[in-house]
Write a protein that holds these residues in place. Structure first.
Motif, PDB file in Angstrom:
ATOM      1  N   UNK A 104       8.350  79.154  31.452  1.00  0.00           N
ATOM      2  CA  UNK A 104       8.223  80.204  32.178  1.00  0.00           C
ATOM      3  C   UNK A 104       9.207  81.081  32.509  1.00  0.00           C
ATOM      4  N   UNK A 105       9.119  82.241  32.346  1.00  0.00           N
ATOM      5  CA  UNK A 105      10.241  83.152  32.593  1.00  0.00           C
ATOM      6  C   UNK A 105       9.657  84.088  33.757  1.00  0.00           C
ATOM      7  N   UNK A 106      10.326  84.374  34.574  1.00  0.00           N
ATOM      8  CA  UNK A 106       9.793  85.205  35.984  1.00  0.00           C
ATOM      9  C   UNK A 106      11.263  86.299  36.140  1.00  0.00           C
ATOM     10  N   UNK A 107      11.246  87.425  35.953  1.00  0.00           N
ATOM     11  CA  UNK A 107      12.181  88.602  36.264  1.00  0.00           C
ATOM     12  C   UNK A 107      11.668  89.046  37.541  1.00  0.00           C
ATOM     13  N   UNK A 108      12.626  89.277  38.625  1.00  0.00           N
ATOM     14  CA  UNK A 108      12.215  89.329  39.884  1.00  0.00           C
ATOM     15  C   UNK A 108      13.254  90.337  40.551  1.00  0.00           C
ATOM     16  N   UNK A 109      12.965  90.960  41.666  1.00  0.00           N
ATOM     17  CA  UNK A 109      13.701  91.876  42.614  1.00  0.00           C
ATOM     18  C   UNK A 109      13.888  90.552  43.679  1.00  0.00           C
ATOM     19  N   UNK A 110      15.143  90.490  44.182  1.00  0.00           N
ATOM     20  CA  UNK A 110      15.321  89.365  44.875  1.00  0.00           C
ATOM     21  C   UNK A 110      16.072  90.101  46.404  1.00  0.00           C
ATOM     22  N   UNK A 111      15.545  89.768  47.502  1.00  0.00           N
ATOM     23  CA  UNK A 111      16.084  90.330  48.712  1.00  0.00           C
ATOM     24  C   UNK A 111      16.092  89.508  49.767  1.00  0.00           C
ATOM     25  N   UNK A 112      17.069  89.297  50.539  1.00  0.00           N
ATOM     26  CA  UNK A 112      17.251  88.366  51.715  1.00  0.00           C
ATOM     27  C   UNK A 112      16.145  88.872  52.790  1.00  0.00           C
ATOM     28  N   UNK A 113      15.544  87.704  53.556  1.00  0.00           N
ATOM     29  CA  UNK A 113      14.448  88.258  54.383  1.00  0.00           C
ATOM     30  C   UNK A 113      15.196  87.358  55.630  1.00  0.00           C
ATOM     31  N   UNK A 114      15.709  88.274  56.404  1.00  0.00           N
ATOM     32  CA  UNK A 114      16.502  87.396  57.817  1.00  0.00           C
ATOM     33  C   UNK A 114      15.574  87.488  58.953  1.00  0.00           C
ATOM     34  N   UNK A 115      14.425  87.646  58.780  1.00  0.00           N
ATOM     35  CA  UNK A 115      13.586  87.640  60.020  1.00  0.00           C
ATOM     36  C   UNK A 115      13.266  86.161  60.596  1.00  0.00           C
ATOM     37  N   UNK A 116      13.173  86.011  61.896  1.00  0.00           N
ATOM     38  CA  UNK A 116      13.069  84.505  62.095  1.00  0.00           C
ATOM     39  C   UNK A 116      11.920  83.882  61.793  1.00  0.00           C
ATOM     40  N   UNK A 117      10.614  84.680  61.683  1.00  0.00           N
ATOM     41  CA  UNK A 117       9.422  84.366  61.163  1.00  0.00           C
ATOM     42  C   UNK A 117       9.531  83.947  59.698  1.00  0.00           C
ATOM     43  N   UNK A 118      10.168  84.958  58.829  1.00  0.00           N
ATOM     44  CA  UNK A 118      10.275  84.201  57.434  1.00  0.00           C
ATOM     45  C   UNK A 118      11.098  82.919  57.310  1.00  0.00           C
ATOM     46  N   UNK A 119      12.136  82.900  57.916  1.00  0.00           N
ATOM     47  CA  UNK A 119      12.927  81.840  57.881  1.00  0.00           C
ATOM     48  C   UNK A 119      12.060  80.434  58.340  1.00  0.00           C
ATOM     49  N   UNK A 120      11.549  80.652  59.561  1.00  0.00           N
ATOM     50  CA  UNK A 120      10.551  79.407  59.939  1.00  0.00           C
ATOM     51  C   UNK A 120       9.553  79.131  58.911  1.00  0.00           C
ATOM     52  N   UNK A 121       8.996  80.219  58.318  1.00  0.00           N
ATOM     53  CA  UNK A 121       7.903  79.993  57.266  1.00  0.00           C
ATOM     54  C   UNK A 121       8.296  79.458  56.154  1.00  0.00           C
ATOM     55  N   UNK A 122       9.499  79.684  55.641  1.00  0.00           N
ATOM     56  CA  UNK A 122      10.162  78.808  54.283  1.00  0.00           C
ATOM     57  C   UNK A 122      10.456  77.421  54.494  1.00  0.00           C
ATOM     58  N   UNK A 123      11.120  77.205  55.873  1.00  0.00           N
ATOM     59  CA  UNK A 123      11.650  76.188  56.284  1.00  0.00           C
ATOM     60  C   UNK A 123      10.260  75.232  56.099  1.00  0.00           C
ATOM     61  N   UNK A 124       8.997  75.610  56.785  1.00  0.00           N
ATOM     62  CA  UNK A 124       7.780  74.760  56.917  1.00  0.00           C
ATOM     63  C   UNK A 124       7.097  74.547  55.443  1.00  0.00           C
ATOM     64  N   UNK A 125       7.433  75.648  54.812  1.00  0.00           N
ATOM     65  CA  UNK A 125       6.729  75.635  53.339  1.00  0.00           C
ATOM     66  C   UNK A 125       7.526  74.295  52.780  1.00  0.00           C
TER      67      UNK A 125
END
Length: 152
Positions: free
Chosen positions: A80-101
């Motif tokens: 599988x090859x995935x070409x992406x645009x990558x961006x930092x998400x500094x929001x507290x909600x995103x950080x908690x969401x990814x931590x929980x994932x």
């Protein structure tokens, strides 16, 4: 073969990337030379997330060019090859969401981020959001499946 919607490849895409878990991610350095490293994304539909160190060589590369290429190769006939645009998400909600994932996903996809990052508020805990502009599922010897969102 191009497919019209992500839904057409979603099941085999998620199955393959969740089996492989780790992928090689290539970035461009500040002199436009490719650099690869192994990372552990987690996917929600066509949106990828990476819990990673915020202050790293990778961060400098992404500041230079936010485009990355991921390669998952558990089966050489079905990479599988995935070409992406990558961006930092500094929001507290995103950080908690990814931590929980990561914390709640079953192993080997899931893991406890605390031994690496200590806490969601740690200054070196970063969250990269991956927005694919092209996903290709190889199916040797059959035809490959390619999805590109309309905005790509």
């Amino acid at each position: 073969m191009k497919v019209a919607s992500f839904a057409e490849i979603e099941a085999p895409f998620l199955e393959r990337v969740h089996i492989m878990v780790w992928c090689s991610m290539a970035t461009l350095d500040t002199r436009n030379r490719p650099r690869s490293r192994i990372l552990h994304p987690i996917w929600e539909d066509s949106l990828g997330w990476i819990a990673t160190r915020r202050h790293s060589l990778k961060a400098r590369h992404l500041a230079h060019s936010p485009y990355v290429s991921l390669a998952y190769i558990a089966d050489i006939a079905k990479p599988v090859y995935v070409d992406c645009y990558a961006e930092w998400d500094e929001s507290p909600d995103a950080k908690q969401h990814v931590w929980d994932l990561f914390l709640h996903a079953p192993p080997p996809l899931g893991y406890d981020p605390a031994p690496i990052f200590k806490s969601v508020d740690h200054p070196d805990y970063g969250v990269l959001k991956l927005r694919p502009w092209r996903i290709e599922l190889y199916n040797f010897p059959q035809e490959n499946l390619i999805w590109q969102p309309v905005e790509a």
